[in-house]
Design a protein around this motif. Structure first.
Motif: not given
Ligand code: TRP
Ligand code: SF4
Length: 341
Positions: A230-231, A233-245, A266-268, A271-276
């Motif tokens: 959920p982090r 939310a925007r394409r420019t927000d980094p995330g963490d695969p550990a928290d991704c279903p 993901c962490k930087t 890439i976008g989520c759909l691309e991923c």
């Protein structure tokens, strides 16, 4: 993963409740485990239709029809009836006889402290589960397993307490009446709790399941919308695969290089989520294609599933009768002329 002693094939038993067509969670979490075990174990896989009645006694539905559809899914996934014994629990009354005997010495508190019992009673509030049959669910399961003297029981983590209880029942029987049963091990699936599209455990009742017969376009659309961190939310927000279903499916399918690319991207926010997700979606679609093809092919052979089940039933019955003759004689209940052959 193995069961039994080195150099000797172990005996494996597992069952599944027939509640409809199977989904990706069943394939990855259970069936792949079963298929792998066939290579070096004597396997018994059965349709746990009596177990359905422990919760659905009011509307037993069409368990018979579901049973054949489900077995067709097993066979399409690679269960080989030349190697493994495939049958329906309710066709072999010895399961019930052994469960009855186990019930005589199984303390009720063992059953009351079973985590699944407590959990399901809280969750399935729409029906009265204060029944003898529901409390005794694991006693019947112990009979399923020990009737074939299994050493290994491939199950998901949620079923591990039932296998533990089976060991306790085996131990108690052996102590009371003499060494008869092995103490089986749970053979935990390497893939557990496959998440559905909303991130909760994949389950038909949540509406979040990828069915095994969905066409590629549907799979792409539904996995394309699968929950992510959920982090992001925007394409420019980094995330963490550990928290991704969605990443749980990457872990099942991706190559090490792909996983590396996902992790960095993901962490930087590279890439976008759909691309991923597209990388993982391609793997899922490619994995399910041969399954669907095989199932179509098998479904076109009329009467074949029924034959597989009939053949498996007669093999299972022979083993079940041998064990029960031994059990009756251990407890001193061998009936002269009672057909223990
Ligand atoms: N309880 C299992 C489930 O809900 C099904 C089951 C019934 C089973 N009898 C079994 C699994 C014996 C392994 C062995 O998934
Ligand atoms: Fe999940 Fe990939 Fe999106 Fe990261 S980039 S949150 S791993 S889908």
């Amino acid at each position: 993963m193995s069961a039994g002693q080195p150099g000797r094939p172990g005996v494996v038993v597992s069952g599944m409740r027939p509640t409809g067509r199977l989904h990706l969670g069943h394939l990855l979490g259970t069936l792949r485990n079963w298929v792998a075990l066939q290579a070096d174990h004597r396997c018994h896989f059965f349709v746990a239709d009596w177990h359905v009645l422990t919760t659905d006694y009011e509307k037993p539905r069409d368990v018979g029809g579901f049973a054949e559809e489900m077995v067709l899914d097993w066979l399409a996934a690679g269960i080989d009836p030349e190697r493994s014994i495939v049958f329906r629990q309710s066709a072999i009354a010895e399961h019930a006889e052994l469960a009855l005997l186990f019930g005589m010495f199984t303390p009720v508190p063992w059953l009351e402290r079973n985590p699944t019992y407590k959990e399901q009673r809280e969750q399935l509030v729409d029906r009265d589960l204060s029944t003898y049959g529901f409390l005794g669910y694991p006693v019947l399961q112990a009979a399923d397993i020990l009737l074939y003297k299994a050493n290994g029981v491939p199950v998901g983590v949620d079923q591990a307490p039932h296998v533990e209880l089976t060991r306790e029942i085996a131990r108690r029987f052996n102590h009371l009446y003499g060494e008869t049963f092995p103490e089986p091990q749970a053979l935990l699936s390497p893939v557990s709790k496959v998440p559905g599209t909303d991130g909760r455990k994949m389950s038909k009742s949540y509406g979040n399941a990828i069915q095994l017969d969905e066409d590629p376009g549907q799979i792409e659309a539904r996995l394309g919308r699968m929950a992510t961190d959920p982090r992001r939310a925007r394409r420019t927000d980094p995330g963490d695969p550990a928290d991704c279903p969605a990443h749980a499916l990457h872990r099942v399918y991706d190559t090490p290089d792909e996983l590396e690319w996902v992790d960095r991207g993901c962490k930087t926010a590279g890439i976008g989520c759909l691309e991923c997700k597209k990388v993982m979606i391609r793997h899922v679609v490619e994995d399910l294609e041969p399954f669907r093809e095989k199932r179509r092919e098998l479904a076109a052979r009329p009467g074949w599933v029924r034959e597989v089940i009939e053949d498996g039933t007669s093999k299972a019955r022979a083993i079940a009768r041998t064990t029960m003759a031994e059990v009756r004689s251990a407890i001193g209940f061998a009936v002269p002329g009672g057909g223990d052959s």
